[in-house]
Design a protein around this motif. Structure first.
Motif, PDB file in Angstrom:
ATOM      1  N   ALA A  15      -3.312  -4.538  -8.558  1.00  0.00           N
ATOM      2  CA  ALA A  15      -2.321  -3.805  -7.776  1.00  0.00           C
ATOM      3  C   ALA A  15      -2.284  -4.299  -6.327  1.00  0.00           C
ATOM      4  O   ALA A  15      -1.209  -4.442  -5.731  1.00  0.00           O
ATOM      5  N   SER A  18      -0.582  -7.795  -6.273  1.00  0.00           N
ATOM      6  CA  SER A  18       0.859  -7.742  -6.502  1.00  0.00           C
ATOM      7  C   SER A  18       1.578  -7.142  -5.307  1.00  0.00           C
ATOM      8  O   SER A  18       2.701  -7.545  -4.980  1.00  0.00           O
ATOM      9  N   ALA A  19       0.965  -6.196  -4.607  1.00  0.00           N
ATOM     10  CA  ALA A  19       1.601  -5.613  -3.421  1.00  0.00           C
ATOM     11  C   ALA A  19       1.481  -6.538  -2.209  1.00  0.00           C
ATOM     12  O   ALA A  19       2.321  -6.505  -1.317  1.00  0.00           O
ATOM     13  N   VAL A  22       4.320  -9.397  -1.675  1.00  0.00           N
ATOM     14  CA  VAL A  22       5.701  -8.947  -1.473  1.00  0.00           C
ATOM     15  C   VAL A  22       5.897  -8.716   0.018  1.00  0.00           C
ATOM     16  O   VAL A  22       5.163  -7.969   0.640  1.00  0.00           O
ATOM     17  N   ALA A  27       9.791  -3.394  -3.244  1.00  0.00           N
ATOM     18  CA  ALA A  27       8.954  -4.272  -4.064  1.00  0.00           C
ATOM     19  C   ALA A  27       9.124  -3.910  -5.522  1.00  0.00           C
ATOM     20  O   ALA A  27       9.596  -2.831  -5.870  1.00  0.00           O
ATOM     21  N   GLU A  28       8.725  -4.843  -6.351  1.00  0.00           N
ATOM     22  CA  GLU A  28       8.754  -4.599  -7.785  1.00  0.00           C
ATOM     23  C   GLU A  28       7.327  -4.703  -8.286  1.00  0.00           C
ATOM     24  O   GLU A  28       6.642  -5.704  -8.082  1.00  0.00           O
ATOM     25  N   LEU A  29       6.872  -3.645  -8.913  1.00  0.00           N
ATOM     26  CA  LEU A  29       5.519  -3.607  -9.456  1.00  0.00           C
ATOM     27  C   LEU A  29       5.620  -3.172 -10.910  1.00  0.00           C
ATOM     28  O   LEU A  29       6.082  -2.067 -11.197  1.00  0.00           O
ATOM     29  N   LEU A  30       5.237  -4.038 -11.802  1.00  0.00           N
ATOM     30  CA  LEU A  30       5.291  -3.773 -13.236  1.00  0.00           C
ATOM     31  C   LEU A  30       6.691  -3.366 -13.672  1.00  0.00           C
ATOM     32  O   LEU A  30       6.882  -2.456 -14.467  1.00  0.00           O
ATOM     33  N   ASP A  33      11.107  -0.759  -9.210  1.00  0.00           N
ATOM     34  CA  ASP A  33      11.406  -0.972  -7.794  1.00  0.00           C
ATOM     35  C   ASP A  33      10.730   0.121  -6.983  1.00  0.00           C
ATOM     36  O   ASP A  33      10.835   1.304  -7.300  1.00  0.00           O
ATOM     37  N   ILE A  39       4.900   1.663  -1.891  1.00  0.00           N
ATOM     38  CA  ILE A  39       4.001   0.511  -1.749  1.00  0.00           C
ATOM     39  C   ILE A  39       2.704   0.946  -1.067  1.00  0.00           C
ATOM     40  O   ILE A  39       1.610   0.581  -1.483  1.00  0.00           O
ATOM     41  N   VAL A  42       0.658   2.950  -3.498  1.00  0.00           N
ATOM     42  CA  VAL A  42       0.034   2.059  -4.485  1.00  0.00           C
ATOM     43  C   VAL A  42      -1.189   1.385  -3.876  1.00  0.00           C
ATOM     44  O   VAL A  42      -2.229   1.243  -4.519  1.00  0.00           O
ATOM     45  N   ALA A  46      -4.843   1.772  -5.238  1.00  0.00           N
ATOM     46  CA  ALA A  46      -5.572   0.561  -5.615  1.00  0.00           C
ATOM     47  C   ALA A  46      -6.933   0.518  -4.923  1.00  0.00           C
ATOM     48  O   ALA A  46      -7.948   0.184  -5.533  1.00  0.00           O
TER      49      ALA A  46
END
Length: 97
Positions: A15, A18-19, A22, A27-30, A33, A39, A42, A46
Motif C-alpha cells: 500500500a 502504490s501510494a 502517485v 490516485a488509483e489503488l487496486l 479512484d 490517500i 491509506v 498502511a
C-alpha cells in the motif's frame, strides 16, 4: 504468528509503495479512484499494518524461541531422569549371607 506478521508487513509495504509512486491529487489503488484524503488514510492504515505486522512477527519469534528452549530443557531433564533410574535399577544390593 510469524506468517501473519509477514502478511501484514507485505500488505502495508504494498500500500505504501502504490501510494508513493502517485504524484497527482487523485490516485488509483487496486482499481479504485481515491482522493487526497483517502490517500492519506491509506497511508495511515498502511503504516499501522506495518507496525502491527512487525509487532506480531516479534512476538511470534519470541514465543517460538521460548518454546524451543523449553523443549530442549525438558529433553535434557528426561535424559537425566532416565540415566538416574537406570543407575538405581542396576545397583540393587544382593542379599547373600
Amino acid at each position: 504468528m510469524v506468517i501473519l506478521g509477514l502478511v501484514f508487513v507485505a500488505v502495508g509495504v504494498l500500500a505504501i509503495l502504490s501510494a508513493t509512486f502517485v504524484s497527482e491529487g487523485n490516485a488509483e489503488l487496486l482499481g479504485m479512484d481515491l482522493s487526497a484524503l483517502a490517500i492519506f488514510l491509506v497511508g495511515v492504515a498502511a503504516g499501522a499494518c506495518v507496525i502491527c505486522g512487525l509487532s506480531i512477527l516479534k512476538w511470534g519469534t519470541k514465543r517460538g524461541l521460548a518454546s524451543r528452549r523449553e523443549q530442549k530443557e525438558l529433553r535434557e531433564l528426561h535424559a537425566k531422569l532416565e540415566r538416574v533410574e537406570g543407575e538405581r535399577h542396576g545397583e540393587h544390593p544382593t542379599s547373600e549371607g
